[in-house]
Design an enzyme around this catalytic site. Structure first.
Site, PDB file in Angstrom:
ATOM      1  N   SER A   1      25.248  88.018   1.143  1.00  0.00           N
ATOM      2  CA  SER A   1      24.198  89.034   0.934  1.00  0.00           C
ATOM      3  C   SER A   1      24.297  90.072   2.045  1.00  0.00           C
ATOM      4  O   SER A   1      24.885  89.824   3.107  1.00  0.00           O
ATOM      5  CB  SER A   1      22.833  88.337   0.999  1.00  0.00           C
ATOM      6  OG  SER A   1      21.810  89.232   1.307  1.00  0.00           O
TER       7      SER A   1
ATOM      8  N   TYR B   1      15.871  83.637   4.534  1.00  0.00           N
ATOM      9  CA  TYR B   1      16.955  84.003   3.607  1.00  0.00           C
ATOM     10  C   TYR B   1      18.116  84.630   4.387  1.00  0.00           C
ATOM     11  O   TYR B   1      19.286  84.323   4.139  1.00  0.00           O
ATOM     12  CB  TYR B   1      16.412  84.975   2.562  1.00  0.00           C
ATOM     13  CG  TYR B   1      17.411  85.387   1.501  1.00  0.00           C
ATOM     14  CD1 TYR B   1      17.798  84.505   0.501  1.00  0.00           C
ATOM     15  CD2 TYR B   1      17.953  86.674   1.493  1.00  0.00           C
ATOM     16  CE1 TYR B   1      18.715  84.890  -0.482  1.00  0.00           C
ATOM     17  CE2 TYR B   1      18.861  87.072   0.515  1.00  0.00           C
ATOM     18  CZ  TYR B   1      19.241  86.174  -0.464  1.00  0.00           C
ATOM     19  OH  TYR B   1      20.145  86.559  -1.429  1.00  0.00           O
TER      20      TYR B   1
END
Ligand SMILES: NC(=O)c1ccc[n+]([C@@H]2O[C@H](COP(=O)([O-])OP(=O)(O)OC[C@H]3O[C@@H](n4cnc5c(N)ncnc54)[C@H](OP(=O)(O)O)[C@@H]3O)[C@@H](O)[C@H]2O)c1
Length: 280
Positions: free
Chosen positions: A163, A176
């Site tokens: 990501s 995250y």
């Protein structure tokens, strides 16, 4: 589905964890469109069957398998089901993952919160724990279980999903961000560990796409975009969110040894330039 370019994966067998989701479902359909046989893995077999039906309607071949990426026994059962059905396995796509809403910090910067509003100090770290587990352990465990049968297979390779938050942490999502930095690190670690066994390990790092998973971060309940959404567009040199199908070409490049035989340990950003932009 219409894949931006086709490669020939006939004779190859792939398992896609999170194949029931937006990105995993698209990767499952892309692999099948290129001739691979695909096992669509998610906790819900019913959701997997929907993806399988779409693949079959496009003339591809797939099966749905049910497993939890945090549960070794269920993964072993899924692996045995795939091997019994297709005979071998050479591609693993680790797509299960995501952010846990209750692990988000509501502000970009620390400030005195409104009454009843969380700050970093009050978020329940159990939720962060679940987020780290899903992204890091949920990539490592399928790599252990499926990686074992990739050894010795032609074009054995693994693609993980990292990501933008792995390069520099994104505001509001500390767990995250740490999880995806962990996935990037594990990708590089695996690439070295498996290099002499003929298994390539790479990752795709998607920029910003509108999906169910990030909807609440980007849109208000009435459907209007949050200021964060415009900020993302302004921070993306190419000036827009990506289209979900933009994630396919780079992924197929990593899977196809004719393009990437000598490529391992790469984290490929597909992000319109977001990760390199400093804002000036
Ligand atoms: N969306 C984005 O813009 C974006 C950006 C960067 C990275 N990513 C990453 O890309 C990956 C896919 O994202 P997405 O947007 O496609 O998410 P998604 O639509 O929520 O799909 C995730 C899938 O993972 C499966 N899953 C969740 N927990 C699981 C578990 N414990 N065991 C097995 N399967 C599980 C779910 O299926 P079941 O409910 O059937 O189990 C779900 O269909 C994630 O790793 C995410 O972090 C997404």
């Amino acid at each position: 589905m219409d894949v931006p370019f086709k490669i020939d994966l006939s004779g190859q067998v792939a398992v896609v964890t999170g194949g029931t989701g937006v990105i995993g479902g698209m990767y499952a359909r892309a692999l099948a469109a290129c001739g691979a046989k695909v096992a669509v893995l998610g906790r819900s077999r019913e959701n997997g069957e929907k993806v399988v039906a779409e693949i079959a309607a496009d003339g591809g071949e797939a099966m749905a398998v049910s497993a939890n990426v945090l549960d070794r026994e269920s993964l072993i059962s899924a692996r045995e089901e795939i091997l019994a059905h297709y005979g071998h396995l050479n591609i693993l796509v680790n797509c299960a993952g995501g952010a846990v809403k209750s692990a988000q910090v509501p502000q970009d910067y620390f400030c005195e919160a409104a009454e009843g509003e969380d700050t970093f100090f009050s978020i329940d770290l159990e939720n962060v724990h679940r987020e780290l587990d899903l992204n890091i352990y949920g990539t490592m465990l399928p790599t252990q279980v499926f990686g074992e049968v990739l050894k010795g297979q032609e074009n054995a390779n693994i693609v993980n999903i990292s990501s933008m938050s792995a390069y520099h942490p994104l505001t509001r999502i500390p767990g995250y961000s740490a999880g995806k930095a962990g996935v990037a690190s594990f990708t590089e670690w695996c690439a070295i560990y498996f290099a002499k066994s003929g298994i390539r390990v790479n990752a795709v790092a998607p920029g910003f796409f509108h999906t169910t998973q990030n909807h609440a971060l980007q849109y208000n309940e009435d459907g209007t975009p949050k200021p964060r959404t415009q900020h993302i567009v302004d921070s993306t040199p190419m000036g827009s969110f990506g289209r979900i199908e933009d994630l396919v070409g780079g992924f197929l490049y990593l899977v196809d040894p004719r393009g990437s035989r000598f490529v391992t340990g790469t984290i490929l950003p597909i992000d319109g330039g977001f990760h390199i932009y400093q804002g000036v």
